[in-house]
Design a protein around this motif. Structure first.
Motif, PDB file in Angstrom:
ATOM      1  N   ASN A  92      44.821  32.168  40.261  1.00 53.90           N
ATOM      2  CA  ASN A  92      43.387  32.276  40.006  1.00 53.90           C
ATOM      3  C   ASN A  92      42.897  33.697  40.273  1.00 53.90           C
ATOM      4  O   ASN A  92      42.140  34.262  39.483  1.00 53.90           O
ATOM      5  CB  ASN A  92      42.633  31.254  40.865  1.00 53.90           C
ATOM      6  N   ALA A 134      44.084  36.031  37.581  1.00 52.79           N
ATOM      7  CA  ALA A 134      43.297  35.872  36.352  1.00 52.79           C
ATOM      8  C   ALA A 134      41.927  36.532  36.484  1.00 52.79           C
ATOM      9  O   ALA A 134      41.436  37.151  35.535  1.00 52.79           O
ATOM     10  CB  ALA A 134      43.157  34.392  36.012  1.00 52.79           C
ATOM     11  N   LEU A 135      41.313  36.427  37.656  1.00 55.39           N
ATOM     12  CA  LEU A 135      40.004  37.058  37.874  1.00 55.39           C
ATOM     13  C   LEU A 135      40.115  38.584  37.816  1.00 55.39           C
ATOM     14  O   LEU A 135      39.263  39.258  37.225  1.00 55.39           O
ATOM     15  CB  LEU A 135      39.414  36.611  39.211  1.00 55.39           C
ATOM     16  N   ALA A 179      40.556  39.533  34.276  1.00 58.86           N
ATOM     17  CA  ALA A 179      39.288  39.412  33.549  1.00 58.86           C
ATOM     18  C   ALA A 179      38.463  40.684  33.714  1.00 58.86           C
ATOM     19  O   ALA A 179      37.901  41.201  32.745  1.00 58.86           O
ATOM     20  CB  ALA A 179      38.499  38.194  34.036  1.00 58.86           C
ATOM     21  N   ARG A 206      44.707  34.022  28.740  1.00 58.93           N
ATOM     22  CA  ARG A 206      44.248  33.243  29.902  1.00 58.93           C
ATOM     23  C   ARG A 206      43.387  32.027  29.578  1.00 58.93           C
ATOM     24  O   ARG A 206      43.046  31.266  30.466  1.00 58.93           O
ATOM     25  CB  ARG A 206      43.477  34.154  30.855  1.00 58.93           C
ATOM     26  N   TYR A 232      38.465  32.012  31.528  1.00 61.12           N
ATOM     27  CA  TYR A 232      38.539  33.417  31.928  1.00 61.12           C
ATOM     28  C   TYR A 232      38.118  34.355  30.785  1.00 61.12           C
ATOM     29  O   TYR A 232      37.577  35.432  31.032  1.00 61.12           O
ATOM     30  CB  TYR A 232      39.943  33.761  32.419  1.00 61.12           C
ATOM     31  N   SER A 291      35.298  37.178  31.160  1.00 58.26           N
ATOM     32  CA  SER A 291      35.539  38.582  30.815  1.00 58.26           C
ATOM     33  C   SER A 291      34.501  39.092  29.817  1.00 58.26           C
ATOM     34  O   SER A 291      34.008  40.219  29.929  1.00 58.26           O
ATOM     35  CB  SER A 291      36.959  38.742  30.251  1.00 58.26           C
TER      36      SER A 291
END
Length: 185
Positions: free
Chosen positions: A4, A7-8, A11, A47, A51, A55
């Motif tokens: 997680n 992915a953040l 983004a 993703r 996400y 983004s």
């Protein structure tokens, strides 16, 4: 790092890359493609929609921070800098079939799926710009041209140019480095 958190961070990085590409000078005023659309579609396919939408939101918000907002009304800003940029993340709706095609080395299906994702994301984004063009920018139309036709011509050309740019970029990326680019580790 957790998946997680990775992915953040991605983004934010992809949104920043999109913003940097937004500084490429316009070569034909309003008709220039949105170069930042490429990394946003790539990221959304990598993703997924959650996400991807985040983004896109970050990319839209960066316009405020960096002073690249053309303000006529609050609702116009909401449409063109929030809804339109968030819409780029809709490409992520196709991430599962796209990644399945990448994993099975089905390049043709991966390219077709990426094209559908791009068409959705760019189409929805430029729908919002078109709508704002009719409602808010129509008074800037040349004398004798309707707001509808003015917005369609300006946003239609920019949208088509953006779509072509994204499609060519995705075809090259999928053909060359699909596993490394589109499949998170």
């Amino acid at each position: 790092m957790s998946k997680n958190l990775n992915a953040l961070v991605e983004a934010a990085i992809f949104a920043a890359l999109a913003m940097v590409l937004s500084f490429i000078p316009d070569f034909v005023n309003w008709f220039t493609p949105s170069f930042g659309a490429v990394p946003l579609v790539v990221f959304a396919l990598r993703r997924g929609p959650k996400y991807g939408l985040l983004s896109g939101l970050l990319w839209g918000l960066m316009h405020f921070v960096l002073g690249k907002v053309y303000y006529l009304a609050f609702s116009q800003v909401l449409i063109e800098y929030i809804l339109a940029f968030v819409s780029m993340g809709l490409a992520g709706i196709f991430h599962k079939p796209f990644q399945t095609a990448i994993r099975s080395k089905d390049t043709k299906t991966a390219i077709i799926t990426s094209f559908l994702a791009s068409l959705l994301a760019v189409g929805v984004r430029y729908f919002w710009h078109f709508l704002a063009g009719v409602i808010f920018w129509g008074s800037y139309a040349p004398k004798g041209m309707s707001a509808l036709w003015y917005s369609l011509s300006v946003n239609g050309i920019a949208g088509l140019a953006t779509l072509v740019l994204v499609l060519i970029s995705l075809m090259l990326l999928v053909s060359a480095h699909a596993n490394r680019i589109f499949l998170p580790k």
